[in-house]
Scaffold this motif. Sequence first.
Motif, PDB file in Angstrom:
ATOM      1  N   MET A   1     -63.218 -15.015  22.845  1.00 24.02           N
ATOM      2  CA  MET A   1     -62.620 -15.345  21.537  1.00 24.02           C
ATOM      3  C   MET A   1     -61.305 -14.602  21.344  1.00 24.02           C
ATOM      4  O   MET A   1     -60.284 -15.201  21.037  1.00 24.02           O
ATOM      5  CB  MET A   1     -63.580 -14.985  20.413  1.00 24.02           C
TER       6      MET A   1
ATOM      7  N   GLU B   1     -59.538 -17.887  22.778  1.00 23.96           N
ATOM      8  CA  GLU B   1     -59.655 -18.897  21.712  1.00 23.96           C
ATOM      9  C   GLU B   1     -58.643 -18.686  20.595  1.00 23.96           C
ATOM     10  O   GLU B   1     -57.972 -19.627  20.167  1.00 23.96           O
ATOM     11  CB  GLU B   1     -61.068 -18.878  21.116  1.00 23.96           C
TER      12      GLU B   1
ATOM     13  N   ILE C   1     -61.875 -26.669  20.318  1.00 21.92           N
ATOM     14  CA  ILE C   1     -61.815 -25.475  21.164  1.00 21.92           C
ATOM     15  C   ILE C   1     -63.191 -25.289  21.803  1.00 21.92           C
ATOM     16  O   ILE C   1     -64.209 -25.306  21.108  1.00 21.92           O
ATOM     17  CB  ILE C   1     -61.380 -24.222  20.356  1.00 21.92           C
ATOM     18  N   HIS C   2     -63.188 -25.127  23.131  1.00 22.38           N
ATOM     19  CA  HIS C   2     -64.455 -24.922  23.845  1.00 22.38           C
ATOM     20  C   HIS C   2     -64.378 -23.590  24.595  1.00 22.38           C
ATOM     21  O   HIS C   2     -63.376 -23.323  25.262  1.00 22.38           O
ATOM     22  CB  HIS C   2     -64.720 -26.074  24.822  1.00 22.38           C
ATOM     23  N   PRO C   3     -65.450 -22.777  24.527  1.00 23.68           N
ATOM     24  CA  PRO C   3     -65.351 -21.428  25.091  1.00 23.68           C
ATOM     25  C   PRO C   3     -65.663 -21.312  26.582  1.00 23.68           C
ATOM     26  O   PRO C   3     -66.413 -20.434  26.996  1.00 23.68           O
ATOM     27  CB  PRO C   3     -66.353 -20.635  24.242  1.00 23.68           C
TER      28      PRO C   3
ATOM     29  N   GLY D   1     -69.512 -22.306  11.112  1.00 22.31           N
ATOM     30  CA  GLY D   1     -70.000 -20.924  11.120  1.00 22.31           C
ATOM     31  C   GLY D   1     -69.024 -19.912  10.579  1.00 22.31           C
ATOM     32  O   GLY D   1     -68.434 -20.083   9.509  1.00 22.31           O
ATOM     33  N   GLY D   2     -68.829 -18.868  11.373  1.00 21.20           N
ATOM     34  CA  GLY D   2     -68.058 -17.705  10.927  1.00 21.20           C
ATOM     35  C   GLY D   2     -66.595 -17.970  10.645  1.00 21.20           C
ATOM     36  O   GLY D   2     -65.992 -17.335   9.776  1.00 21.20           O
ATOM     37  N   GLY D   3     -66.019 -18.868  11.406  1.00 24.52           N
ATOM     38  CA  GLY D   3     -64.643 -19.248  11.124  1.00 24.52           C
ATOM     39  C   GLY D   3     -63.575 -18.298  11.634  1.00 24.52           C
ATOM     40  O   GLY D   3     -62.490 -18.232  11.059  1.00 24.52           O
ATOM     41  N   THR D   4     -63.863 -17.593  12.741  1.00 25.16           N
ATOM     42  CA  THR D   4     -62.803 -16.710  13.250  1.00 25.16           C
ATOM     43  C   THR D   4     -61.654 -17.519  13.849  1.00 25.16           C
ATOM     44  O   THR D   4     -60.506 -17.080  13.802  1.00 25.16           O
ATOM     45  CB  THR D   4     -63.353 -15.705  14.292  1.00 25.16           C
ATOM     46  N   ASN D   5     -61.946 -18.674  14.396  1.00 25.81           N
ATOM     47  CA  ASN D   5     -60.850 -19.523  14.893  1.00 25.81           C
ATOM     48  C   ASN D   5     -60.015 -20.065  13.734  1.00 25.81           C
ATOM     49  O   ASN D   5     -58.788 -20.144  13.827  1.00 25.81           O
ATOM     50  CB  ASN D   5     -61.400 -20.661  15.753  1.00 25.81           C
ATOM     51  N   LEU D   6     -60.685 -20.428  12.660  1.00 21.47           N
ATOM     52  CA  LEU D   6     -59.963 -20.842  11.452  1.00 21.47           C
ATOM     53  C   LEU D   6     -59.062 -19.700  10.984  1.00 21.47           C
ATOM     54  O   LEU D   6     -57.894 -19.915  10.625  1.00 21.47           O
ATOM     55  CB  LEU D   6     -60.966 -21.214  10.350  1.00 21.47           C
TER      56      LEU D   6
ATOM     57  N   ALA E   1     -63.093 -26.392  14.819  1.00 21.37           N
ATOM     58  CA  ALA E   1     -63.034 -24.948  15.082  1.00 21.37           C
ATOM     59  C   ALA E   1     -64.443 -24.383  14.921  1.00 21.37           C
ATOM     60  O   ALA E   1     -64.788 -23.807  13.895  1.00 21.37           O
ATOM     61  CB  ALA E   1     -62.052 -24.272  14.126  1.00 21.37           C
ATOM     62  N   GLY E   2     -65.273 -24.623  15.938  1.00 20.23           N
ATOM     63  CA  GLY E   2     -66.668 -24.195  15.843  1.00 20.23           C
ATOM     64  C   GLY E   2     -67.454 -25.148  14.955  1.00 20.23           C
ATOM     65  O   GLY E   2     -68.228 -24.719  14.108  1.00 20.23           O
TER      66      GLY E   2
END
Length: 208
Positions: A177, A181, A109-111, A10-15, A88-89
Amino acid sequence: MIKLAVLVSGGGTNLQALMDALESGSVTNAEISVVISNNKNAYALKRAAEHGIDAISISPKDYTDRVLFEEAFLNCLNEYSPDLVVLAGFLVVLWKDLIRRYSGRIINIHPSLIPSFCGKGYYGLKVHEAALARGVKVTGATVHFVDEGTDTGPIILQKAVPVQQGDSPESLQKRVMEQAEWVILPKAVDLIANNKVSVTDGMVTITE
Ligand code: GRF
């Protein structure tokens, strides 16, 4: 220097948090070799390409058979011979061949604070909806190694986040997040890249 493959949907904010941490030097001894998505429209792929990282999409929609998709995906991953696979998502349930090939070298990663609100069916906003429905006052995020179960692998890091009165699933997701995260995923990569994480009998020990 360890090589990372980051799998996204998806969005990739963790990336993004991971790329930022690598660039700022708060994560050391690691580099992202490839970002692979099952979704060709994932914004995460754009983020990776903007950073000059190989960004590849391998969609199940392009294969007549699930097994062919899994094979193509795994072959692509193997070409980069990553030392660590970072989920990462990534919204595809991992299959046995991939888990076995990278046993002990996949993190997710789990929220939520595992073992709460995890396992089959708990992904994305559903996790936060369940936390709100139960009325917990504290939730958070967990980075764990991936084994053949769903969210059952050894826990590496967790960070708690307060639930506020009037939270919606969206506002809670955003706080989890930002406060958890994006902090603990890069931190876990840094610990692993610097050989500070060991696992004995399913338990993680961290030497700082
Ligand atoms: C995050 O909430 C992560 O915990 C979950 O999926 C979401 C991915 O967000 N597994 P992003 O793609 O990193 O923005």
